[in-house]
Design a protein around this motif. Structure first.
Motif, PDB file in Angstrom:
ATOM      1  N   ILE A  73       0.896  -0.979  -0.062  1.00 31.41           N
ATOM      2  CA  ILE A  73       0.145  -0.047  -0.010  1.00 31.41           C
ATOM      3  C   ILE A  73       1.011   1.211   0.094  1.00 31.41           C
ATOM      4  N   PRO A  74       0.670   2.371  -0.900  1.00 36.33           N
ATOM      5  CA  PRO A  74       1.618   3.514  -0.669  1.00 36.33           C
ATOM      6  C   PRO A  74       1.510   4.063   0.797  1.00 36.33           C
ATOM      7  N   ASP A  75       2.569   4.823   0.820  1.00 40.33           N
ATOM      8  CA  ASP A  75       2.634   5.768   1.983  1.00 40.33           C
ATOM      9  C   ASP A  75       2.735   5.030   3.312  1.00 40.33           C
ATOM     10  N   ALA A  76       3.459   3.712   3.268  1.00 37.02           N
ATOM     11  CA  ALA A  76       3.618   3.158   4.560  1.00 37.02           C
ATOM     12  C   ALA A  76       5.055   3.424   4.948  1.00 37.02           C
ATOM     13  N   ALA A  77       4.713   3.335   6.374  1.00 33.85           N
ATOM     14  CA  ALA A  77       6.072   4.141   7.205  1.00 33.85           C
ATOM     15  C   ALA A  77       6.444   3.037   8.358  1.00 33.85           C
ATOM     16  N   GLY A  78       7.747   3.312   8.551  1.00 33.26           N
ATOM     17  CA  GLY A  78       8.400   2.697   9.965  1.00 33.26           C
ATOM     18  C   GLY A  78       8.186   3.853  10.788  1.00 33.26           C
ATOM     19  N   ILE A  79       8.921   3.727  12.150  1.00 37.07           N
ATOM     20  CA  ILE A  79       8.605   4.550  13.183  1.00 37.07           C
ATOM     21  C   ILE A  79       9.971   4.603  14.135  1.00 37.07           C
ATOM     22  N   ILE A  80      10.459   5.774  13.886  1.00 34.28           N
ATOM     23  CA  ILE A  80      11.579   6.045  14.910  1.00 34.28           C
ATOM     24  C   ILE A  80      11.140   6.748  16.129  1.00 34.28           C
ATOM     25  N   ILE A  81      11.352   6.200  17.302  1.00 35.99           N
ATOM     26  CA  ILE A  81      10.704   6.838  18.543  1.00 35.99           C
ATOM     27  C   ILE A  81      11.584   6.930  19.637  1.00 35.99           C
ATOM     28  N   LYS A  82      12.194   8.323  19.880  1.00 38.34           N
ATOM     29  CA  LYS A  82      13.190   8.743  20.835  1.00 38.34           C
ATOM     30  C   LYS A  82      12.556   8.624  22.197  1.00 38.34           C
ATOM     31  N   THR A  83      12.952   7.633  23.112  1.00 36.30           N
ATOM     32  CA  THR A  83      12.427   7.707  24.551  1.00 36.30           C
ATOM     33  C   THR A  83      13.631   8.241  25.305  1.00 36.30           C
ATOM     34  N   PRO A  84      13.054   8.686  26.694  1.00 38.07           N
ATOM     35  CA  PRO A  84      14.075   8.993  27.704  1.00 38.07           C
ATOM     36  C   PRO A  84      15.360   8.131  27.835  1.00 38.07           C
ATOM     37  N   ILE A  85      15.312   6.695  27.585  1.00 34.22           N
ATOM     38  CA  ILE A  85      16.399   5.998  27.677  1.00 34.22           C
ATOM     39  C   ILE A  85      16.954   5.231  26.410  1.00 34.22           C
ATOM     40  N   GLY A  86      16.388   5.805  25.335  1.00 33.63           N
ATOM     41  CA  GLY A  86      17.098   5.482  23.962  1.00 33.63           C
ATOM     42  C   GLY A  86      16.283   5.345  22.832  1.00 33.63           C
ATOM     43  N   LYS A  87      16.647   5.196  21.717  1.00 29.48           N
ATOM     44  CA  LYS A  87      15.803   5.010  20.470  1.00 29.48           C
ATOM     45  C   LYS A  87      15.181   3.921  20.344  1.00 29.48           C
ATOM     46  N   ILE A  88      13.958   3.555  19.760  1.00 34.05           N
ATOM     47  CA  ILE A  88      13.254   2.438  19.455  1.00 34.05           C
ATOM     48  C   ILE A  88      13.039   2.675  17.954  1.00 34.05           C
ATOM     49  N   ILE A  89      13.090   1.449  17.199  1.00 33.55           N
ATOM     50  CA  ILE A  89      12.608   1.511  15.699  1.00 33.55           C
ATOM     51  C   ILE A  89      11.727   0.570  15.319  1.00 33.55           C
ATOM     52  N   HIS A  90      10.614   0.932  14.965  1.00 33.08           N
ATOM     53  CA  HIS A  90       9.304  -0.067  14.475  1.00 33.08           C
ATOM     54  C   HIS A  90       9.361  -0.072  12.920  1.00 33.08           C
ATOM     55  N   THR A  91       9.702  -1.318  12.377  1.00 37.00           N
ATOM     56  CA  THR A  91       9.717  -1.151  11.016  1.00 37.00           C
ATOM     57  C   THR A  91       8.287  -1.018  10.224  1.00 37.00           C
ATOM     58  N   GLY A  92       7.208  -1.275  11.075  1.00 36.46           N
ATOM     59  CA  GLY A  92       5.859  -1.611  10.447  1.00 36.46           C
ATOM     60  C   GLY A  92       6.089  -2.883   9.637  1.00 36.46           C
ATOM     61  N   ASP A  93       4.743  -2.801   8.753  1.00 36.36           N
ATOM     62  CA  ASP A  93       4.919  -4.017   7.847  1.00 36.36           C
ATOM     63  C   ASP A  93       6.137  -3.536   6.710  1.00 36.36           C
ATOM     64  N   PHE A  94       6.954  -4.141   6.080  1.00 36.23           N
ATOM     65  CA  PHE A  94       7.713  -3.588   4.953  1.00 36.23           C
ATOM     66  C   PHE A  94       8.355  -4.751   4.183  1.00 36.23           C
ATOM     67  N   LYS A  95       8.880  -4.148   2.947  1.00 38.45           N
ATOM     68  CA  LYS A  95       9.778  -4.980   2.211  1.00 38.45           C
ATOM     69  C   LYS A  95      10.780  -4.158   1.658  1.00 38.45           C
ATOM     70  N   ILE A  96      11.655  -4.565   1.142  1.00 34.91           N
ATOM     71  CA  ILE A  96      12.609  -3.669   0.206  1.00 34.91           C
ATOM     72  C   ILE A  96      12.651  -3.661  -1.023  1.00 34.91           C
ATOM     73  N   ASP A  97      12.143  -2.692  -1.727  1.00 32.10           N
ATOM     74  CA  ASP A  97      11.950  -2.530  -3.085  1.00 32.10           C
ATOM     75  C   ASP A  97      12.506  -1.467  -3.965  1.00 32.10           C
ATOM     76  N   HIS A  98      13.502  -1.667  -4.678  1.00 29.64           N
ATOM     77  CA  HIS A  98      14.551  -0.811  -5.264  1.00 29.64           C
ATOM     78  C   HIS A  98      13.593  -0.031  -6.352  1.00 29.64           C
ATOM     79  N   THR A  99      12.740  -0.676  -6.738  1.00 28.10           N
ATOM     80  CA  THR A  99      12.038  -0.224  -7.807  1.00 28.10           C
ATOM     81  C   THR A  99      10.515  -0.180  -7.683  1.00 28.10           C
ATOM     82  N   PRO A 100      10.173   0.252  -6.688  1.00 29.93           N
ATOM     83  CA  PRO A 100       8.596   0.394  -6.281  1.00 29.93           C
ATOM     84  C   PRO A 100       7.881   1.113  -7.406  1.00 29.93           C
TER      85      PRO A 100
END
Lengths: 550, 550
Positions: B139-166
């Motif tokens: 689906i277009p406009d899909a995102a992962g999330i970087i969240i800075k918290t008081p004790i460090g950074k969290i990355i949540h990828t969301g649903d994803f794949k790597i497509d060099h030619t989307p």
């Protein structure tokens, strides 16, 4: 003019999978008599067997039932059908062994009707002259059939694949097939299960090597789950266990029975001293134990599923265990298999399954093997059998790609009657309407389609049961209506809902003058209550109204 | 000591797929709020949403709900949950567009709570500082999330794949991920859907090329079925239609809605003059028509399934038609999809589907992509999310293979509470017991597990409804008992069976002296009749006994 008729029976879209008949004048030859598993809409049904009314009516014409191999979808309907048709049954030794087990408790069936024939041995059934030939499949002693008829030769492959290195050392008998092809084949019927799969089906050998490796590498106990009838897999596991100085325990009623039968008949050779008794299994050290069991399809009552749910009396899965699920999920079983694997992982076992390791190979031929059979047999006419409709279409395309005329290929539906008069004339002339024959609690023919529709409605939105007492003379309500329900609403919320329902019921009864017609009254109450419930709960439960006349 | 808590919600074994919460002191951030589809044992249930009681109790602490993308399993629970939690919702433009559509009829929900954020734009939610980054997904406009918290950074990828030619030209934003990884990541949560699949997920480009070829080669009309939300597939089909001078019709309510929304927002660019109105579609020549529609999962009421069953009011499938089923069956849908394909073949259409042609690619990353993300982010702690348990286990093994300590990986169950105190301290400290929250007829929380068990029993063997009238004073039977049944037995056989049942009922009532306890009587009758029916029919239907007191 005399003609040959070919009629596939069966159902659920798998053409000619479960039973097929050849008819010449007053003679009928039946090939296989298998069961089907119910689909998700057949609530409560245990198995489905072919509709054999047509054959029953022509019972005296039946020369025999020829069995290709001993899988349930080819012999499973015999306990219901064989006593009724009273026909002799023919097949290879293991197939007949399995048939005997199935029929031994059927008093109406005469065990002398079971005849073991060797592959290559020709025998006559009325106008048909029959020879079995070896094929590879996921059970030993599987056979195809060559049938000489008065107008030409028919080849039926049975379920098959081509394995040059099978576990039992008996490859598919190309010579017999080639010889038949060389002398002219009128009609080929061939297995279509994997007609949409390109290439070749791999040999069992690769599974044997992998099982040996995984059993060798496993830190603790190994549990291998597969089909009870997959004797060659049991052989591979026994060999690997022996190779790595482990002992083998068998768990699961049907697998234990099959191991005994196949061992007695010489189809299974478990190395001496390898097999553990149930009692020995209990105390044998896990790291030198292999357990072979059933449940690779996630069947709810199977040994593996009970182990996964921590409900098996004998085997408690431990974190050091390796579980090998040695099968592919049959369509419809995917979620049950996945759930079983997940549960095993949750308990901490390491699970190997066909998606991640080659611990199983298919038992059916892929496209290149199917083409080879088509080339070897060079049939005039062709019927793709044993597959869903899309597989038959793909098999038909394969046949065209190797030179068979499109007009000589018949993609049939169950009940279709193909009439072949000569090498120049074949056409579908009729369709016998077939009904699914549902078996439940060991009884066939008791479940109707209406009952299945009722069950489906009940399952979706539950049931409301309304009881009223009426004065026989005046038709007036006596006492209060009573309402009960199951599956519609939780008890706490039902009070209020049913208050309104009482009023609706009382109003209908008041309006109701024609007291003669109780059926009409009951129907009117059921309908109005149903409409009310749909409006207020957005669900439409089954409403049963019962009247007591006083 | 202050600590960060990570709590996956959801259920049905898909950990953290549908909703996940981060909690720091008095602040909660929710990621996604999706629905699940019922399994085969949840008769009548439309959808299942997460149990959000825990979050409801802490409603005032919720800083916001961040949405990764607009699929149902990530936003579908919002109509039930969002009005209750009253929290602001954040996400990319298309995701928020789809959320707006879902929530527009919810009066209790304030549309000003929906906030569009750009990928790369940092925003604060209490102690959390949040940045979305682009990922590829189906689906277009899909995102992962970087969240800075008081004790460090969290990355949540969301649903994803790597497509060099989307299709939309926006590849997964490696730079943002690499940058985060370089500066230190406390915790990674990453999509596990295909963690048991080796290699790389192919690019959408290959599907585009194949669709173009098949549409170019088709002799007549082409019908492409896919997911309503798979905007990039609609784009590819529109491009191919235009390329081959065909016009495009869209059929299916949800797909029509999505095409309108995505076009208005610029995520879908159908070449000018290509799109047919419903009216134009009716009269346009088939050989220059492409129809894009829903039903690729065999959904019973979808357009494609109605076409396959010859019940679609507008589209009658013809032998010249080519149908492209552009999706893979989601686990559990395999038989429904197969049945649909078979029906289309039976009508004579040519059907292309993912087993035989590459007309679909997965929307999730395979093992090598997952390893790349693990290498790029170099997290201290890792939680595999979004997968069945076996996928989480495989993802955990992948993480170990790229150097993450086994003790720093948490394969969690829904409701588990992971407490992270610092880079050196993380452990699961609690489990919040979660209940499946069933939605039926648009209402949540009405269906109980007991109701589902009742429905399951009803579905298997039907129901018997017994009505009796008793004298209120003496407890004696008044009139005759009446028996009704559904789904147990066919009408003709029921007469005889129920004769015996009457006797059983009368005997119990005679024995019954303690007339105070009607419940006990009803239970006794139900049980004895149930036992009798089990003996005589080998089935155990649900028995409902109702007493009218007079």
């Amino acid at each position: 003019m005399k003609s040959l008729k070919v009629i596939p029976f069966g159902g659920l879209g798998e053409i000619g999978k479960n039973m097929l008949a050849l008819e010449w004048q007053d003679s009928i030859l039946i090939i296989d008599s298998g069961l089907m598993f119910p689909d998700e809409n057949m609530h409560g049904v245990d198995i489905v067997i072919p509709d054999y009314e047509y054959l029953k009516k022509k019972k005296k014409n039946i020369e025999g039932i020829v069995i290709t191999h001993g899988h349930e979808d080819h012999i499973g309907a015999l306990p219901y059908i064989a006593p009724d048709l009273e026909a002799p049954i023919f097949g290879t030794a293991l197939s007949m062994g399995l048939v005997s087990v199935k029929l031994k408790n059927k008093k109406a069936f005469d065990p002398n009707q079971i005849h073991v024939v060797e592959p290559g041995e020709e025998f006559n059934l009325g106008p048909f002259s029959v020879t079995l030939f070896r094929v590879n499949h996921s059970i030993p002693d599987a056979a195809g059939i060559i049938i000489k008829t008065p107008i030409g030769k028919i080849i039926h492959t049975g379920d098959f694949k081509i394995d040059h290195t099978p576990v039992d050392g008996n490859p598919t008998d190309f010579h017999r097939i080639a010889e038949a092809g060389d002398s002219g084949v009128l009609l080929l019927l061939s297995d279509s299960t994997y007609a949409d799969t390109p290439g070749y089906t791999p040999s069992e050998e690769i599974v044997g090597r992998n099982l040996d490796r995984f059993i060798g590498e496993a830190p603790g106990r190994v549990i291998v789950a597969s089909f009870a009838s997959l004797i060659s897999r049991i052989q591979q596991v026994a060999n690997a266990a022996h190779h790595h100085n482990r002992k083998l325990g068998i768990i699961g009623r049907s697998m234990v029975d099959n191991v005994r039968l196949a061992s007695e008949m010489g189809y299974l050779n478990i190395p001496k001293g390898t097999l553990l008794s149930d009692k020995e299994l209990r105390s044998h050290p896990p790291e030198s134990t292999v357990i072979m069991t059933t449940g690779a399809q996630g069947e709810p009552t199977s040994a593996l599923v009970r182990m996964a749910n921590r409900r098996h009396p004998q085997v408690k899965i431990k974190p050091d265990d390796t579980v090998i699920v040695s099968s592919n999920p049959i369509p419809g079983n995917e979620t049950a298999v996945a759930r079983t694997i997940d549960s095993l992982f949750k308990i901490g076992a390491n699970v190997l399954y066909s998606r991640i390791e080659q611990v199983h190979v298919r038992g059916h031929a892929s496209q290149e093997e199917l083409k080879l059979i088509l080339r070897l047999t060079k049939p005039k006419f062709f019927i793709p059998v044993h597959g869903d409709y899309r597989h038959l279409v793909h098999h038909s395309r394969l046949a065209q790609s190797v030179g068979i005329q499109k007009s000589d290929i018949f993609v049939m539906s169950d009940g279709d009657v193909l009439e072949i008069k000569s090498h120049d004339s074949a056409k579908i002339i009729d369709n016998i309407p077939l009904q699914n024959n549902y078996v439940e609690g060991g009884l066939s023919g008791q479940v109707t389609n209406q009952m299945l529709r009722d069950r489906s409605n009940l399952s979706k939105e539950g049931v409301v049961s309304i009881s009223i007492a009426l004065d026989e003379i005046t038709g007036a309500l006596v006492g209060n209506p009573e309402i009960n329900s199951k599956g519609l609403i939780n008890i706490e919320s039902s009070q209020e809902l049913f208050e309104e329902t009482y009023t609706i019921i009382e109003n209908i009864i008041e309006k109701f003058s024609n007291k003669e017609d109780l059926d009409y009254l009951e129907k009117a109450i059921s309908e109005e209550v149903s409409n009310f419930l749909l409006k207020s709960t957005k669900r439409r439960p089954t409403v049963i109204t019962t009247t007591i006349e006083l």
